[in-house]
Scaffold this motif. Structure first.
Motif, PDB file in Angstrom:
ATOM      1  N   LEU A  10      -5.498   6.836   1.632  1.00 28.05           N
ATOM      2  CA  LEU A  10      -5.322   5.819   0.590  1.00 28.05           C
ATOM      3  C   LEU A  10      -4.408   4.700   1.071  1.00 28.05           C
ATOM      4  O   LEU A  10      -4.674   3.516   0.820  1.00 28.05           O
ATOM      5  CB  LEU A  10      -4.738   6.456  -0.672  1.00 28.05           C
TER       6      LEU A  10
ATOM      7  N   ARG B 243      -1.694   1.465 -12.601  1.00 26.93           N
ATOM      8  CA  ARG B 243      -2.013   0.554 -11.496  1.00 26.93           C
ATOM      9  C   ARG B 243      -2.522  -0.783 -12.042  1.00 26.93           C
ATOM     10  O   ARG B 243      -2.193  -1.837 -11.527  1.00 26.93           O
ATOM     11  CB  ARG B 243      -3.050   1.178 -10.571  1.00 26.93           C
TER      12      ARG B 243
ATOM     13  N   VAL C 237       0.014   7.472  -7.055  1.00 26.55           N
ATOM     14  CA  VAL C 237      -0.926   8.573  -6.825  1.00 26.55           C
ATOM     15  C   VAL C 237      -0.170   9.851  -6.432  1.00 26.55           C
ATOM     16  O   VAL C 237      -0.059  10.784  -7.218  1.00 26.55           O
ATOM     17  CB  VAL C 237      -1.976   8.203  -5.761  1.00 26.55           C
TER      18      VAL C 237
ATOM     19  N   LEU D 285      -3.277  11.606   1.402  1.00 22.92           N
ATOM     20  CA  LEU D 285      -2.686  10.368   0.912  1.00 22.92           C
ATOM     21  C   LEU D 285      -2.673   9.268   1.963  1.00 22.92           C
ATOM     22  O   LEU D 285      -2.738   8.078   1.633  1.00 22.92           O
ATOM     23  CB  LEU D 285      -1.264  10.647   0.416  1.00 22.92           C
TER      24      LEU D 285
ATOM     25  N   SER E 160       0.828  -1.206   0.000  1.00 18.99           N
ATOM     26  CA  SER E 160       0.000   0.000   0.000  1.00 18.99           C
ATOM     27  C   SER E 160       0.863   1.256   0.000  1.00 18.99           C
ATOM     28  O   SER E 160       0.579   2.223  -0.716  1.00 18.99           O
ATOM     29  CB  SER E 160      -0.943   0.001   1.209  1.00 18.99           C
TER      30      SER E 160
ATOM     31  N   GLU F  19       0.533   3.604  -3.375  1.00 18.26           N
ATOM     32  CA  GLU F  19      -0.184   4.868  -3.233  1.00 18.26           C
ATOM     33  C   GLU F  19       0.758   6.068  -3.288  1.00 18.26           C
ATOM     34  O   GLU F  19       0.403   7.108  -3.838  1.00 18.26           O
ATOM     35  CB  GLU F  19      -1.002   4.888  -1.936  1.00 18.26           C
TER      36      GLU F  19
ATOM     37  N   TRP G 180      -7.993  11.366  -3.860  1.00 18.01           N
ATOM     38  CA  TRP G 180      -6.820  12.142  -3.475  1.00 18.01           C
ATOM     39  C   TRP G 180      -6.806  13.500  -4.164  1.00 18.01           C
ATOM     40  O   TRP G 180      -6.442  14.516  -3.552  1.00 18.01           O
ATOM     41  CB  TRP G 180      -5.538  11.379  -3.817  1.00 18.01           C
TER      42      TRP G 180
ATOM     43  N   HIS H 126      -5.807   0.882   1.341  1.00 17.28           N
ATOM     44  CA  HIS H 126      -5.157  -0.186   0.573  1.00 17.28           C
ATOM     45  C   HIS H 126      -4.586  -1.247   1.506  1.00 17.28           C
ATOM     46  O   HIS H 126      -4.716  -2.445   1.263  1.00 17.28           O
ATOM     47  CB  HIS H 126      -4.063   0.417  -0.295  1.00 17.28           C
TER      48      HIS H 126
ATOM     49  N   TYR I 100      -9.475   5.812  -6.025  1.00 15.89           N
ATOM     50  CA  TYR I 100      -8.464   6.295  -5.081  1.00 15.89           C
ATOM     51  C   TYR I 100      -7.822   7.603  -5.556  1.00 15.89           C
ATOM     52  O   TYR I 100      -7.647   8.546  -4.765  1.00 15.89           O
ATOM     53  CB  TYR I 100      -7.396   5.222  -4.876  1.00 15.89           C
TER      54      TYR I 100
END
Length: 252
Positions: free
Chosen positions: A226, A191, A166, A223, A158, A162, A217, A230, A213
């Motif tokens: 997320l 992803r 992201v 963040l 995760s 992320e 964000w 996750h 997700y």
């Protein structure tokens, strides 16, 4: 937005290097894995792929190798954070500060529920129609450290995903002048690519997760939510499968 041509070129080169060394390379490997599965005589639904697998025959060596894999994931995420920090992006701007710890955890739990339950149903459907492999979250042998390493693996996954796909990627694309929607789709498709090893269901399901997700964000800049969401999904999948999988006949 960065307007200087030299700086823009440097950011593009940085993105290429970071993702060639991390999740972009994972995407290429996943694509090759899927092609290999498609070329086999058995249909995808009759093939299986494991996520957390033994890496050594001796227990303590296996533990050590599992922990090195976690360390690699943590370092990938840390690289993204460091590069943004070096570029002058404060951690609070991407939501990695400690100002909303309770809210971030609650929001993360909500995101996990939104994605996790429908995601399991989607996986079962795609496997049933033959476009996804049977995914085994863990094939680790029973050991005192199994649950611990599975939780750490979930956190490592995760954190790396992320942060890089992201927070880091979309921030850099914004600096290059990309629109929010273009950045959103690029992040989500990336992803999906490194989940291709699971089949077309894994690819599509993770694109949907990426859209949800990344849009969350873009609107909140939180963040940590997320990362928490996750991690919760993966903890339930990894540890839950290891403990309950043999006793649940409806799981393939």
């Amino acid at each position: 937005m960065i307007s200087d041509p030299g700086q823009r070129r440097a950011v593009v080169i940085e993105l290429l290097i970071v993702f060639t060394a991390t999740l972009g390379l994972s995407g290429l490997r996943s694509l090759l894995s899927l092609l290999d599965s498609l070329l086999r005589p058995a249909p995808l639904s009759e093939q299986s792929v494991a996520i957390n697998v033994p890496q050594a025959t001796i227990g303590l060596l296996d533990l050590a190798r599992q922990l090195t894999s976690v360390l690699q994931l943590l370092s990938w995420g840390a690289l993204g954070v460091y590069l943004l920090w070096r570029a002058g992006v404060a951690l609070r701007r991407i939501g990695l500060d400690r100002a909303q710890v309770g809210r971030d955890f609650a929001r993360g739990a909500g995101l996990a529920a939104i994605i996790g339950v429908p995601g399991l149903a989607f996986y079962l459907v795609t496997r049933a129609i033959g476009i996804n492999l049977t995914v085994l979250p863990s094939t680790l042998d029973e050991a005192w450290w199994r649950s611990v390493t599975l939780v750490l693996s979930a956190v490592g996954n995760s954190w790396a995903e992320e942060i890089l796909v992201v927070g880091y990627l979309i921030t850099r694309l914004r600096q290059l002048g990309w629109s929010e929607n273009a950045s959103l789709w690029f992040s989500a498709v990336l992803r999906g690519t490194y989940h291709l090893y699971q089949g077309f269901g894994g690819f599509l399901g993770n694109i949907v997760m990426g859209l949800v997700y990344a849009r969350y964000w873009q609107r909140t800049n939180r963040l940590w939510a997320l990362v928490v969401g996750h991690a919760l999904i993966d903890v339930v999948a990894f540890v839950g499968y290891a403990l309950l999988g043999p006793h649940l006949s409806w799981l393939p």
